[in-house]
Design a protein around this motif. Structure first.
Motif, short mmCIF file in Angstrom:
data_model
loop_
_atom_site.label_atom_id
_atom_site.label_comp_id
_atom_site.label_asym_id
_atom_site.label_seq_id
_atom_site.Cartn_x
_atom_site.Cartn_y
_atom_site.Cartn_z
N PRO B 148 0.81 -1.22 0.00
CA PRO B 148 0.00 0.00 0.00
C PRO B 148 0.85 1.27 0.00
O PRO B 148 1.83 1.38 0.72
CB PRO B 148 -0.79 -0.11 1.31
N SER B 149 0.41 2.23 -0.81
CA SER B 149 1.10 3.51 -0.87
C SER B 149 0.34 4.60 -0.11
O SER B 149 0.86 5.69 0.08
CB SER B 149 1.29 3.95 -2.32
N HIS B 214 5.20 8.03 -4.28
CA HIS B 214 5.27 9.43 -3.84
C HIS B 214 6.45 10.15 -4.51
O HIS B 214 6.35 11.31 -4.87
CB HIS B 214 5.36 9.49 -2.31
N TRP B 215 7.55 9.44 -4.66
CA TRP B 215 8.70 10.04 -5.37
C TRP B 215 8.32 10.32 -6.82
O TRP B 215 8.67 11.37 -7.37
CB TRP B 215 9.91 9.11 -5.33
N ILE B 259 10.71 2.88 -14.34
CA ILE B 259 10.27 2.24 -13.10
C ILE B 259 11.08 2.82 -11.95
O ILE B 259 12.32 2.87 -12.01
CB ILE B 259 10.46 0.70 -13.14
N VAL B 260 10.37 3.29 -10.95
CA VAL B 260 11.03 3.89 -9.79
C VAL B 260 10.90 2.91 -8.63
O VAL B 260 9.79 2.55 -8.22
CB VAL B 260 10.36 5.23 -9.41
N GLU B 261 12.03 2.44 -8.14
CA GLU B 261 11.99 1.43 -7.07
C GLU B 261 13.02 1.75 -6.01
O GLU B 261 14.12 2.24 -6.31
CB GLU B 261 12.22 0.03 -7.66
N PRO B 311 17.50 6.00 -4.40
CA PRO B 311 17.06 6.92 -5.46
C PRO B 311 16.38 8.14 -4.85
O PRO B 311 15.80 8.05 -3.77
CB PRO B 311 16.06 6.09 -6.27
N ALA B 312 16.47 9.28 -5.55
CA ALA B 312 15.83 10.51 -5.09
C ALA B 312 14.96 11.05 -6.22
O ALA B 312 15.06 10.62 -7.38
CB ALA B 312 16.90 11.53 -4.71
N VAL B 313 14.12 12.02 -5.88
CA VAL B 313 13.22 12.61 -6.87
C VAL B 313 14.02 13.16 -8.05
O VAL B 313 13.64 12.99 -9.21
CB VAL B 313 12.37 13.72 -6.20
N LYS B 314 15.16 13.78 -7.75
CA LYS B 314 15.99 14.34 -8.81
C LYS B 314 16.46 13.26 -9.80
O LYS B 314 16.55 13.52 -11.00
CB LYS B 314 17.22 15.04 -8.19
#
Lengths: 330, 326
Positions: B148-149, B214-215, B259-261, B311-314
């Motif tokens: 869940p997010s 969220h990122w 894909i952001v993980e 990993p970061a938003v940037k």
């Protein structure tokens, strides 16, 4: 126990012996594949303990040497053999094999192939029994070597802390696969290891079914009366290697010879003959009857049963049509 | 609609299900008298008693196995594993028993347990308290995996998981228990299979799950405001089975995928989503898909090193810009 009961137990042990010997042949004939762990030598353990319990009602769970336990709980030997043959009519529809016999209808909750895996499962079954308020009990059969797994200690601890109705039966055949117990285990008497959990424990001869039955009666009564877990150690011996792929080269012939004199079937047979309750002819007829039954009913059923369908390969992975997978109104 | 924190939503789901069905129990370390490390079971011990809200010994494989055994007889255990790192110890029972028992018994037995556990890296907890194990769970036949997010998902996924006949692993997150969000006042059950488009876009699809949703959303805002790029964000709340149709639908619309993980890249959610894109909609792609993942190291203690490992938003923004430039 009266003479009729003793004769019935003799027949059950002899049946188990012949069933397992026939499995051996079928394995050599390549009718049975995978791993096959046979029970000859240990028959008095499963059969004697369950005789003191309620087969088909009390819950039973064990490891991979599981055929005889299932049959004593009420499984049809034909269905067990069909499972070994990998057939759709087998107890697990050919998906389990020798190490995974299940018969939930008779409360045989399975054979499991990870050594020590059933210890906590048995405690969980006992927890459920306790929540439901039934007077059933949970019985877990495992070998001595399983006691070197962490699950042994974790489960005994929880069973005692929560006073669960579980009987742990240790069939001590002195070998963990091919390693003799002294070489792997600091305390050879397994019942002594249990005192660390303040659980009552006993050790008896596992080759004399009357001794096993009497000890199991005490154990079962203790657990059923709500006094919490109990540990029963049965000293026994398996005649064959750990599994069919085991050459059995690690055991002294003299040791095997000594144990063959303590055969559970011969002990009971001779006692009955001596007491005049059985004749040599009756015993012979019993044996012939068993061999005929296996050859004329059990094997043909397994042989002639259909294979599982390849189209059903993915059946039983997950529940079918479970509505909750799709959620509901918000 | 009430605003609840993630932990409050989980607590509410427990409470409703336990009130409904006396066979629903919860168990885990410190979940009873102490109310749970993340308060997910706060107050339930007083309400339902020690037989149903069980403080376990620190024996993860043992108590998980005990829960599985109880589930054979119809009990519905919700097992909290305090940190997903400790779930390694319970892998034997989760994989070898819960996930396989239906199959190897020919459908006779099933293990309808729920295992909840916070994964992810928090703040400077070091290598042995920062594992991201979803990749391990999602590769196992017979086990459902959801993550869940939002508080709404945390509530609704747990509700459905408790009712479902299959074993379900719920991958929560250490840093998300105080996240606030709206949860419907009325009871509801979130689907255990699927994905959700949480931001519509036309230029690129950002796939996230759990915290990385969220990122991805933050990156999408930056991309929109600063670069005029409209990213679609897809929340993969189901990790097993992954939503092949949902993944293909979004990629077929935007023609680009990232894909952001939070986990290391190898054998993970990203590699699996890429494989699905290859299999389902390869010719829809305008550029090679990319992964924004953690660096393949045990998570370090030092704050700066820890940050560099994740990993970061940037990183997401940069990945999109590099992909769009191609």
């Amino acid at each position: 126990m009266n003479a009729a009961d003793k004769k019935r137990l003799l027949r059950e042990m002899l049946y188990a012996r012949r069933f397992e010997e026939r499995c051996y042949e079928a394995y050599v004939e390549r009718k049975i594949g995978g791993f096959l762990h046979l029970y000859p030598g240990q028959e008095a353990c499963a059969i004697g303990v369950m005789e003191a319990a309620r087969p088909g009602r009390d819950y039973v769970i064990t490891g991979y040497r599981d055929h005889v336990h299932a049959i004593k709980c009420g499984s049809d030997p034909k269905v067990v053999m069909a499972e070994l043959f990998g057939k759709e009519t087998g107890s697990s529809k050919g998906r389990g094999g020798s190490m995974h016999i299940f018969d939930v209808e008779h409360r045989f909750m399975g054979g499991y192939a990870l050594v020590g895996g059933p210890f906590p499962l048995a405690a969980g079954i006992a927890k459920a029994i306790k929540m439901k308020g039934d007077d059933d009990i949970s019985i877990c059969f495992l070998g001595d070597a399983a006691n070197n797994q962490g699950t042994f200690h974790e489960s005994l601890n929880m069973a005692k802390v929560w006073d669960l109705p579980v009987l742990y039966v240790c069939e001590n055949n002195m070998y963990g696969i091919g390693t003799r117990i002294e070489r792997s285990t600091a305390v050879v008497d397994q019942y002594k290891r249990v005192c660390g959990y303040d659980i009552p424990a006993a050790q008896v001869d596992g080759q004399d079914i009357e001794t096993v039955h009497a000890a199991a009666k005490t154990a079962v009564d203790h657990v059923r009366s709500g006094k919490g877990p109990y540990f029963l150690e049965l000293m026994t011996y398996r005649y064959r290697g750990h599994s069919m792929s085991d050459s059995n080269a690690y055991r002294a012939k003299e040791e095997e010879r000594q144990w063959s004199k303590r055969d559970p079937i011969i002990i009971l047979r001779d006692r009955l003959v001596e007491a005049g309750e059985l004749t040599a002819e009756e015993y012979k007829a019993m044996d012939t009857g068993i061999l005929d039954e296996i050859e004329q009913e059990v094997i043909p059923f397994a042989e002639s049963s259909p294979e599982p369908k390849v189209e059903e390969l993915e059946k039983y992975v997950l529940a079918e049509n479970d509505p909750w997978v799709h959620g509901r109104a918000q | 609609m009430a605003e609840l924190m993630y932990w409050e939503a989980i607590r509410r789901a427990h409470d409703e299900e336990m009130a409904r069905d006396p066979l629903v129990i919860c168990m885990g370390e410190d979940i009873g008298v102490a109310g749970g490390t993340y308060k997910a079971t706060k107050g339930l011990f007083d309400k339902y008693g020690p037989e149903r809200v069980i403080d376990t010994p620190i024996s993860e494989n043992g108590f998980t196995g005990l829960g599985i055994g109880a589930s054979f007889l119809g009990v519905r255990p919700v097992i909290e594993i305090m940190s997903v790192n400790f779930a390694w110890l319970a892998m034997d029972q989760i994989f070898n028993t819960a996930a396989k028992v239906r199959y190897m018994s020919g459908g006779q037995l099933t293990a309808p347990i729920v295992v909840r556990s916070p994964g992810g890296t928090a703040h400077q907890l070091g290598a042995q308290h920062s594992a991201r194990m979803e990749k391990v769970f999602m590769g196992i036949a017979g086990l459902r995996v959801v993550t869940p997010s939002t508080p709404k998902q945390a509530y609704g996924l747990l509700k459905s998981a408790i009712r479902c006949e299959d074993p379900v692993f719920i991958n929560e997150h250490e840093l998300m228990y105080n996240l606030k969000g709206e949860v419907p006042d009325q009871e509801f059950f979130h689907p255990l299979e699927g994905s959700e488009v949480v931001r519509e876009g036309r230029d690129v699809t950002l796939f996230g799950y759990n915290i990385s949703v969220h990122w991805a959303l933050q990156a999408a805002e930056v991309l929109s405001k600063q670069h005029g790029i409209e990213a679609e964000v897809v929340d993969l709340y189901t990790l097993s089975p992954l939503d092949r149709a949902g993944i293909a639908a979004s990629v077929s619309k935007t023609h680009r995928a990232i894909i952001v993980e939070e986990a290391e890249p190898a054998v993970g959610v990203g590699s699996e989503v890429m494989a699905i894109i290859n299999e389902e909609c390869f010719f829809e792609l305008d550029a090679a898909p990319l992964r924004v993942s953690a660096v393949n190291v045990p998570i370090p203690y030092n704050r700066q090193l820890e940050k560099a490992a994740l990993p970061a938003v940037k990183d997401v923004v940069d990945a999109v810009l590099s992909q769009v430039a191609k």
